[in-house]
Write a protein that holds these residues in place. Structure first.
Motif, PDB file in Angstrom:
ATOM      1  N   ASN A 111      22.086   9.643  -5.085  1.00 39.90           N
ATOM      2  CA  ASN A 111      21.787  10.006  -3.883  1.00 39.90           C
ATOM      3  C   ASN A 111      21.347  11.537  -3.929  1.00 39.90           C
ATOM      4  O   ASN A 111      22.361  12.376  -4.236  1.00 39.90           O
ATOM      5  CB  ASN A 111      22.850   9.940  -2.809  1.00 39.90           C
ATOM      6  CG  ASN A 111      23.067   8.637  -2.145  1.00 39.90           C
ATOM      7  OD1 ASN A 111      22.325   7.899  -1.641  1.00 39.90           O
ATOM      8  ND2 ASN A 111      24.312   8.053  -2.528  1.00 39.90           N
ATOM      9  N   VAL A 209       4.323   4.547  -4.476  1.00 43.22           N
ATOM     10  CA  VAL A 209       4.165   5.520  -3.430  1.00 43.22           C
ATOM     11  C   VAL A 209       2.944   5.698  -2.964  1.00 43.22           C
ATOM     12  O   VAL A 209       1.829   5.556  -3.547  1.00 43.22           O
ATOM     13  CB  VAL A 209       4.666   7.006  -3.913  1.00 43.22           C
ATOM     14  CG1 VAL A 209       4.510   8.089  -2.753  1.00 43.22           C
ATOM     15  CG2 VAL A 209       6.098   6.842  -4.257  1.00 43.22           C
ATOM     16  N   GLU A 234      17.999   4.256  -3.681  1.00 44.17           N
ATOM     17  CA  GLU A 234      17.279   5.419  -2.609  1.00 44.17           C
ATOM     18  C   GLU A 234      16.017   5.789  -3.184  1.00 44.17           C
ATOM     19  O   GLU A 234      15.087   6.045  -2.349  1.00 44.17           O
ATOM     20  CB  GLU A 234      18.011   6.628  -2.940  1.00 44.17           C
ATOM     21  CG  GLU A 234      17.740   8.033  -2.169  1.00 44.17           C
ATOM     22  CD  GLU A 234      18.324   8.983  -2.370  1.00 44.17           C
ATOM     23  OE1 GLU A 234      18.070   9.609  -3.462  1.00 44.17           O
ATOM     24  OE2 GLU A 234      19.201   9.561  -1.498  1.00 44.17           O
ATOM     25  N   VAL A 235      15.425   5.619  -4.495  1.00 44.13           N
ATOM     26  CA  VAL A 235      14.121   5.686  -4.851  1.00 44.13           C
ATOM     27  C   VAL A 235      13.086   4.654  -4.190  1.00 44.13           C
ATOM     28  O   VAL A 235      12.219   4.912  -3.724  1.00 44.13           O
ATOM     29  CB  VAL A 235      13.894   5.588  -6.503  1.00 44.13           C
ATOM     30  CG1 VAL A 235      12.472   5.595  -6.808  1.00 44.13           C
ATOM     31  CG2 VAL A 235      14.738   7.058  -6.798  1.00 44.13           C
ATOM     32  N   ARG A 237      14.003   3.077  -1.664  1.00 43.19           N
ATOM     33  CA  ARG A 237      13.608   3.071  -0.132  1.00 43.19           C
ATOM     34  C   ARG A 237      12.551   3.950   0.251  1.00 43.19           C
ATOM     35  O   ARG A 237      12.024   3.872   1.457  1.00 43.19           O
ATOM     36  CB  ARG A 237      14.988   3.539   0.573  1.00 43.19           C
ATOM     37  CG  ARG A 237      16.156   2.370   0.677  1.00 43.19           C
ATOM     38  CD  ARG A 237      17.076   2.801   1.700  1.00 43.19           C
ATOM     39  NE  ARG A 237      17.828   3.922   1.093  1.00 43.19           N
ATOM     40  CZ  ARG A 237      19.109   3.743   0.232  1.00 43.19           C
ATOM     41  NH1 ARG A 237      19.583   2.563  -0.144  1.00 43.19           N
ATOM     42  NH2 ARG A 237      19.812   4.879  -0.140  1.00 43.19           N
ATOM     43  N   GLN A 238      12.255   4.914  -0.572  1.00 42.40           N
ATOM     44  CA  GLN A 238      11.078   5.930  -0.415  1.00 42.40           C
ATOM     45  C   GLN A 238       9.846   5.418  -0.629  1.00 42.40           C
ATOM     46  O   GLN A 238       8.932   6.270  -0.403  1.00 42.40           O
ATOM     47  CB  GLN A 238      11.665   7.373  -1.097  1.00 42.40           C
ATOM     48  CG  GLN A 238      12.813   7.953  -0.743  1.00 42.40           C
ATOM     49  CD  GLN A 238      13.280   9.082  -1.569  1.00 42.40           C
ATOM     50  OE1 GLN A 238      12.610   9.372  -2.706  1.00 42.40           O
ATOM     51  NE2 GLN A 238      14.197   9.627  -1.211  1.00 42.40           N
ATOM     52  N   CYS A 240       6.318   2.917  -0.550  1.00 43.42           N
ATOM     53  CA  CYS A 240       5.380   2.813   0.310  1.00 43.42           C
ATOM     54  C   CYS A 240       5.739   1.293   1.332  1.00 43.42           C
ATOM     55  O   CYS A 240       5.980   0.441   0.753  1.00 43.42           O
ATOM     56  CB  CYS A 240       3.872   2.345  -0.234  1.00 43.42           C
ATOM     57  SG  CYS A 240       2.643   1.874   0.833  1.00 43.42           S
ATOM     58  N   ARG A 241       5.739   1.440   2.689  1.00 42.41           N
ATOM     59  CA  ARG A 241       5.751   0.538   3.636  1.00 42.41           C
ATOM     60  C   ARG A 241       4.629  -0.201   4.003  1.00 42.41           C
ATOM     61  O   ARG A 241       4.929  -1.280   4.772  1.00 42.41           O
ATOM     62  CB  ARG A 241       6.850   0.909   4.736  1.00 42.41           C
ATOM     63  CG  ARG A 241       8.059   1.442   4.257  1.00 42.41           C
ATOM     64  CD  ARG A 241       8.950   1.947   5.374  1.00 42.41           C
ATOM     65  NE  ARG A 241      10.206   2.401   4.991  1.00 42.41           N
ATOM     66  CZ  ARG A 241      11.234   1.872   4.629  1.00 42.41           C
ATOM     67  NH1 ARG A 241      11.134   0.391   4.717  1.00 42.41           N
ATOM     68  NH2 ARG A 241      12.229   2.205   4.322  1.00 42.41           N
TER      69      ARG A 241
END
Length: 251
Positions: A111, A209, A234-235, A237-238, A240-241
């Motif tokens: 984190n 990303v 954590e990576v 989750r960051q 591209c959505r």
């Protein structure tokens, strides 16, 4: 006599606990794969990793204190198509737009991440001069050393040797080597292509990303010794959505 028996029992229990927690490189005895089986990330019930509340700047984190690396490979055509040509004319010159380029190798906590750790931020020319095929721009190499390299706990030559080893250790899918026209893809398509090209890579070990509907870069989580891909929630989750993004063509 009774006290001696109790002491012996406690000693035995402690020994068993030590054996159960005996791990090498996060690979515990009861989690190790059989010979020939690919490496995988620690099981969910492994001891909890250290937590870090977020990025620490101004030398707030000790150099060499981190959990794993993130290798970021930027899609150069997207950088140049979204204003990058004003920042790096050499990278975006006609015919010089190669596809994936090294953005950086970043020490990371489970984190958060360390940043601008203490040390000499000067990058010797003897090291910088050998990075022409590793980074698209010398200014980026200098920035990466000050921002991230100092946190590795290594010398400039040692850190950039790791950057080169990490970059060379990730196979680029054939479909991404110099596409001649823009294409519409999904982040999942990009992830699957990299997993197909890298047998030890698994979902949960990389992130795609994007920005404003355009593919920006792929980020891969690697062990400190660069020998294995590792899970990095954590990576991921960051990442591209978007369901669909544009991958600009090489110029």
């Amino acid at each position: 006599m009774k006290s001696l028996l109790v002491a012996a029992l406690l000693a035995c229990t402690a020994t068993q606990a030590l054996a159960a927690s005996d791990c090498i490189l996060d690979n515990c005895a009861d989690q190790r794969p059989s010979p020939g089986e690919p490496s995988v990330a620690p099981a969910p019930d492994a001891p909890a990793p250290r937590q870090w509340p977020g990025p620490r700047r101004g030398g707030g984190a000790p150099s060499g204190d981190f959990d794993f690396y993130v290798l970021a490979l930027s899609w150069s055509p997207a950088f140049c198509a979204t204003g990058g040509s004003q920042r790096s004319s050499a990278q975006c010159a006609p015919g010089a737009n190669p596809g994936f380029v090294t953005h950086g190798l970043w020490p990371q906590y489970q984190n958060g991440y360390p940043s601008r750790c203490g040390g000499d931020g000067f990058l010797p020319f003897s090291v910088l001069s050998g990075l022409g095929d590793l980074y698209p721009d010398q200014g980026l190499a200098r920035h990466e050393w000050r921002q991230h390299g100092l946190c590795s706990g290594k010398s400039p030559s040692g850190y950039f040797a790791d950057v080169r080893a990490a970059r060379d250790g990730v196979a680029i899918p054939q479909a991404f080597k110099g596409p001649q026209e823009d294409r519409e893809v999904s982040p999942l398509d990009i992830q699957r292509a990299f997993i197909d090209a890298n047998p030890r890579l698994r979902p949960g070990m990389m992130a795609v990303v994007c920005r404003r509907g355009t593919f920006q870069e792929a980020r891969f989580c690697l062990s400190r010794d660069l020998r294995a891909f590792v899970a990095c929630p954590e990576v991921v989750r960051q990442g591209c959505r978007s369901q669909s993004i544009v991958m600009p063509a090489a110029q």
